[in-house]
Design a protein around this motif. Structure first.
Motif, PDB file in Angstrom:
ATOM      1  N   GLU A   1       9.062 -11.856  -2.941  1.00  0.00           N
ATOM      2  CA  GLU A   1       8.926 -10.810  -1.927  1.00  0.00           C
ATOM      3  C   GLU A   1       7.684  -9.948  -2.175  1.00  0.00           C
ATOM      4  O   GLU A   1       7.557  -8.864  -1.598  1.00  0.00           O
ATOM      5  CB  GLU A   1      10.187  -9.943  -1.901  1.00  0.00           C
ATOM      6  N   ASP A   2       6.808 -10.415  -3.034  1.00  0.00           N
ATOM      7  CA  ASP A   2       5.551  -9.742  -3.364  1.00  0.00           C
ATOM      8  C   ASP A   2       5.764  -8.402  -4.063  1.00  0.00           C
ATOM      9  O   ASP A   2       4.942  -7.486  -3.958  1.00  0.00           O
ATOM     10  CB  ASP A   2       4.675  -9.544  -2.120  1.00  0.00           C
ATOM     11  N   LYS A   3       6.843  -8.279  -4.823  1.00  0.00           N
ATOM     12  CA  LYS A   3       7.101  -7.080  -5.604  1.00  0.00           C
ATOM     13  C   LYS A   3       6.716  -7.327  -7.064  1.00  0.00           C
ATOM     14  O   LYS A   3       7.045  -8.376  -7.630  1.00  0.00           O
ATOM     15  CB  LYS A   3       8.585  -6.700  -5.553  1.00  0.00           C
TER      16      LYS A   3
ATOM     17  N   LEU B   1       4.070 -11.212  -9.383  1.00  0.00           N
ATOM     18  CA  LEU B   1       4.799 -10.906  -8.152  1.00  0.00           C
ATOM     19  C   LEU B   1       5.958 -11.872  -7.948  1.00  0.00           C
ATOM     20  O   LEU B   1       5.834 -13.072  -8.211  1.00  0.00           O
ATOM     21  CB  LEU B   1       3.863 -11.003  -6.946  1.00  0.00           C
ATOM     22  N   ASP B   2       7.073 -11.338  -7.430  1.00  0.00           N
ATOM     23  CA  ASP B   2       8.192 -12.207  -7.080  1.00  0.00           C
ATOM     24  C   ASP B   2       7.990 -12.770  -5.676  1.00  0.00           C
ATOM     25  O   ASP B   2       6.940 -12.558  -5.050  1.00  0.00           O
ATOM     26  CB  ASP B   2       9.525 -11.455  -7.210  1.00  0.00           C
TER      27      ASP B   2
ATOM     28  N   ASP C   1       2.419  -1.532  -7.965  1.00  0.00           N
ATOM     29  CA  ASP C   1       2.819  -0.925  -6.702  1.00  0.00           C
ATOM     30  C   ASP C   1       2.206   0.457  -6.531  1.00  0.00           C
ATOM     31  O   ASP C   1       1.839   0.859  -5.415  1.00  0.00           O
ATOM     32  CB  ASP C   1       4.348  -0.862  -6.589  1.00  0.00           C
TER      33      ASP C   1
END
Length: 480
Positions: free
Chosen positions: A84-86, A81-82, A46
């Motif tokens: 939710e793209d985190k 990534l999860d 991130d």
């Protein structure tokens, strides 16, 4: 038309902007932190994406709308990534030792045959296995596993695709079929569906996400996959054909030769070289690396000749063989040994030795180490007949003449301070139709300065010294 090339590195990212006439317009750079502790070397996905957004936004303020952006990155390191793209977990760098046990579990002969490399913990697949074994809840939550080229492409465009050259740094690409290896993924117990789609270098992913346009100050910008950074450097140097090689003489030195077929002689893997798909279908490249090139020259100047510039140091020496040998393993060794425990050494210093003699020995030692690599590669029928030099070392006429004499090869210096970005922009420009081919782009963007030709008489004298140098590692290694 304005074309940007993003280069994602381990300590920072940059964007370089050219126009479609091959003219440089602007560059932006932002650095970020690397976390290093005992047994863990990590960066954070991130944080890097925020850095990418910053450089795009700042570049757009200076040059206006950027029509297309290509993305190139360093290899091996991945982001999970999860939904939710985190990012779920810090990204392990290639120097992080985790994954060694997992790498050792593979059949090395099968990995060599399929993936074109020796199994090693530096690659992505063993580290994914390590996460699955030690943090199964993280692995199960992971919707996507992306390396940094495809991670940034995905975050900008919403399309997850990775080019073949970077995919080969996972230890999971079938380099002949240019497909993910079902055999290696099954052995690893890793879900192949979590990986990005495979595409050739220079493939358009799509326009930048609409929700990012206002934040970044761009509109309708196409996002394009570049390639692994070393392949981008070769492309940006105009090294596009078998028999050519780029010699990146930066902090680390990397010679990247291009060749037409995968060597049949598997001894190439015993010397820790990796076979990487090149930008042209049916061609390949490999990397010969020395970890202390410019780093060693800088160390010598900073510690022993601080009052002199590099130019002044160069004026003190002549391109003739010296008597002192230097083993340039001041940060461990790269190819062919890949020995992190090896140490640097000066051998043959006397009371008559001068600072200039020692400086010349440093330059020669770096060249001898890379001549050793060229010799090892020649055993696998990889024989570049001309080198194109980039990086800080390419600005030293004395060093390049020494190198030409030691290698016995012509070496052409390039005016290419951002060679990786240039290669990415060339690929992106071809994808957009700005250039008909990478050859046309290279004709516009590659700037040659001078070619250094070997002195046959000096090459013969250097060969005598080189034969002594080849015994140096085995002599020094048991002592450190």
């Amino acid at each position: 038309m304005k074309i940007g090339g993003i280069d994602i590195g381990t300590t920072g990212c940059k964007i370089t902007v050219y126009n479609d006439a091959g003219e440089y317009l602007h560059k932006e750079y932002v650095s970020y932190e690397v976390s290093r502790s005992a047994g863990e070397h990590e960066i954070f996905g991130d944080v890097i994406f925020e850095g990418v957004k910053t450089i795009i936004k700042e570049a757009a303020k200076k040059v206006g709308n950027i029509d297309a952006i290509g993305v190139t990155s360093f290899g091996e390191t991945f982001v999970m990534l999860d939904k939710e793209d985190k990012p779920l977990y810090p990204s392990m760098l290639y120097t992080d030792p985790r994954g060694a046990e997992e790498a050792a579990s593979f059949d090395p002969e099968r990995v060599k045959e399929i993936a074109g490399i020796n199994p090693h913990s530096m690659y992505s697949l063993p580290k994914i296995m390590w996460i699955k074994r030690n943090h199964p809840e993280i692995y199960e939550k992971a919707e996507k596993i992306l390396l940094y080229e495809d991670y940034i492409v995905y975050m900008l465009s919403g399309v997850a695709q990775i080019d073949y050259s970077l995919a080969s740094r996972t230890m999971a690409l079938d380099i002949r079929q240019l497909e993910w290896s079902r055999e290696l993924f099954d052995f690893a117990g890793v879900d192949i569906e979590k990986m990005a789609k495979l595409v050739p270098s220079g493939t358009v992913a799509g326009p930048v996400k609409a929700e990012l346009e206002e934040e970044l100050g761009i509109s309708g910008t196409l996002i394009v996959n570049g390639c692994h950074d070393q392949i981008a450097a070769a492309t940006g140097a105009g090294v596009l054909n078998a028999g050519e090689a780029v010699d990146g003489m930066g902090t680390v030195e990397c010679i990247t030769p291009v060749f037409d077929k995968i060597p049949e002689d598997k001894s190439i893997f015993d010397n820790n070289y990796a076979i990487v798909p090149f930008i042209k279908k049916g061609q390949y490249a490999c990397y010969a690396v020395n970890f202390t090139c410019g780093a060693l020259v800088k160390w010598f100047r900073d510690k022993l000749a601080k009052e002199l510039s590099y130019v002044e140091l160069g004026e003190l020496i002549e391109a003739t063989p010296g008597d002192i040998l230097v083993l340039p393993h001041f940060a461990g060794s790269g190819n062919p040994y890949m020995d992190t425990g090896s140490k640097g050494a000066f051998v043959g210093v006397t009371l008559e030795s001068t600072r200039a003699d020692m400086y010349k020995a440093v330059l020669e030692g770096i060249c001898y180490e890379m001549k050793l690599n060229l010799e090892k590669l020649s055993e696998a029928d990889i024989r570049p007949n001309e080198l194109f030099a980039t990086g800080g070392g390419a600005s030293s006429p004395v060093w390049l003449q020494i190198k030409a004499n030691i290698f016995g090869l012509p070496i052409t210096a390039l005016d290419a301070p951002e060679v990786g970005a240039a290669g990415t922009i060339m690929l992106t420009g071809v994808a957009l139709g700005c250039f008909k081919s990478v050859e046309e782009a290279a004709a516009l963007m590659v700037k040659k300065t001078k070619t250094y030709y070997p002195n046959t008489e000096l090459t013969e004298k250097y060969n005598d010294v080189y034969n002594r140098y080849k015994r140096l590692y085995d002599a020094v290694r048991p002592l450190v």
